[in-house]
Write an enzyme that holds these catalytic residues in place. Structure first.
Site, PDB file in Angstrom:
ATOM      1  N   GLY A 249       0.807  -1.207   0.000  1.00  0.00           N
ATOM      2  CA  GLY A 249       0.000   0.000   0.000  1.00  0.00           C
ATOM      3  C   GLY A 249       0.845   1.263   0.000  1.00  0.00           C
ATOM      4  N   HIS A 250       0.158   2.401  -0.046  1.00  0.00           N
ATOM      5  CA  HIS A 250       0.866   3.681  -0.135  1.00  0.00           C
ATOM      6  C   HIS A 250       1.731   3.941   1.095  1.00  0.00           C
ATOM      7  CE1 HIS A 250      -3.246   5.421   1.341  1.00  0.00           C
ATOM      8  NE2 HIS A 250      -2.573   4.913   2.338  1.00  0.00           N
ATOM      9  N   ASN A 251       2.918   4.494   0.821  1.00  0.00           N
ATOM     10  CA  ASN A 251       3.875   4.894   1.863  1.00  0.00           C
ATOM     11  C   ASN A 251       4.452   3.740   2.672  1.00  0.00           C
ATOM     12  OD1 ASN A 251       1.865   7.460   1.616  1.00  0.00           O
ATOM     13  ND2 ASN A 251       3.963   8.131   2.039  1.00  0.00           N
TER      14      ASN A 251
END
Length: 354
Positions: A249-251
């Site tokens: 997922g993001h980050n």
């Protein structure tokens, strides 16, 4: 493949990968498994029980440990290469002599169907296959190989000697390091899963204006997806190996030399330290950290951070020994429950009798 045992020794002995050779200087034409080996083959043995099978099948050479090498005698009929780490030695030997040559293509070096923006400087030794699309201001390192239908969006960077297999997508402004391998269908830098809701719970997309940074020597399996950051960067650090069908997922940030097995899914802003191993179907909630050298087993589901290295399993994840004890009880839960109900009933009857 056509190489002598002495050539292999000469190549790998200086770095200590192979320490010695006894027996003839045989010619090797193939690396093969024990059960399918024949004259001309190189096989590897890491367990003494396979020595008899190898002697019966008579390959050209065997790669094994010092202890097992002694079982072949001082003047064996077949060549014996000795390595302290057999698995590592066979991996690097196969890379050197038996790997697929991704530069050996049936197409022109730059296929005429490729669409390359005028701003892109294509290195003289790059391979660009059919249907490749390269956007504006993309930077390509020397020796890159872009196979059929690869898409590289505007502003992305691909490091030297990196190989992108068919159907890989590298989205806008993402960075891929040197010596990476991205296998078919993986997507680097698609928009992360981020939404806001109003009072009526209607969903509104949050634009993800960050990017993905993949450092050097990373391998990413087929159909894996790594989301771009909401802000900043999603990062996979050098030497990490990611299996097929993994989602980051993001980050998310993955440390150096980690291993992520198939169906692992890491929620936004998860942080893995160095050398973490996540076996199949590992999952995390968002914003947790995992200590260096942790091993996550048996569909580990993490709902809190892991601060101490160790082996953890199950969901919610728990130390492995505790997990194994709990799992041993599971088949008897119904029996234990029945006995408990009987005990409660007996205690209640004793109370009424008083």
């Amino acid at each position: 493949m056509h190489v002598t045992v002495s050539e292999i020794l000469e190549r790998f002995q200086p770095e200590g990968l192979i320490t010695n050779h006894i027996g003839p200087d045989s010619v090797i034409t193939r690396v093969a498994p024990i059960e399918d080996c024949a004259p001309g083959d190189l096989v590897f043995i890491d367990k003494p029980k396979y020595v008899g099978d190898v002697l019966q099948r008579k390959p050209a050479a065997v790669l094994t440990t010092p202890a097992i090498a002694a079982e072949f005698g001082e003047s064996p009929a077949l060549a014996v290469l000795i390595a302290p780490n057999v698995r590592l030695a066979i991996a690097l030997i196969k890379q050197a002599y038996a790997d697929r040559d991704v530069r050996d293509t049936e197409w022109p070096r730059i296929h005429p169907s490729a669409v390359i923006h005028a701003s892109v400087e294509v290195p003289a030794d790059a391979i660009i296959g059919p249907g490749v699309v390269i956007g504006a201001d993309v930077v390509l390192g020397r020796g890159v190989v872009l196979m059929a239908n690869v898409v590289i969006e505007r502003g992305a960077r691909i490091g030297a000697e990196t190989v992108l297999h068919p159907g890989v997508t590298v989205c806008i402004d993402c960075e891929i390091g040197a010596g990476c391998i991205l296998k078919p269908g993986c997507v680097i830098g698609s928009e992360g899963f981020g939404f806001a809701q109003d009072a009526q719970r209607r969903n509104y997309r949050i634009p993800h204006t960050g990017k993905v940074i993949i450092e050097d020597r990373v391998v990413i399996g087929a159909n894996t997806t790594i989301d771009r950051a909401t802000y900043g960067a999603t990062v996979v650090r050098s030497g990490t190996i990611i299996d097929a069908l993994v989602h980051l997922g993001h980050n998310v940030e993955i440390g150096e030399d980690c291993i992520l097995c198939a169906h692992t899914g890491l929620s936004g802003s998860t942080r893995f330290g160095k050398r973490v191993i996540a076996t199949g179907q590992t999952g995390t909630i968002d914003h947790i950290t995992v200590a260096d050298d942790s091993v996550l087993l048996h569909r580990a589901g993490l709902n809190t951070s892991i601060k101490q290295p160790g082996m953890y399993a199950g969901g919610p994840a728990q130390p492995l020994q505790q997990y194994l004890k709990n799992m041993a009880v599971m088949p008897r839960l119904h029996e234990i429950w029945s006995r408990l109900k009987k005990l409660e009933k007996a205690v209640a009857q004793l109370g009424s009798a008083e």
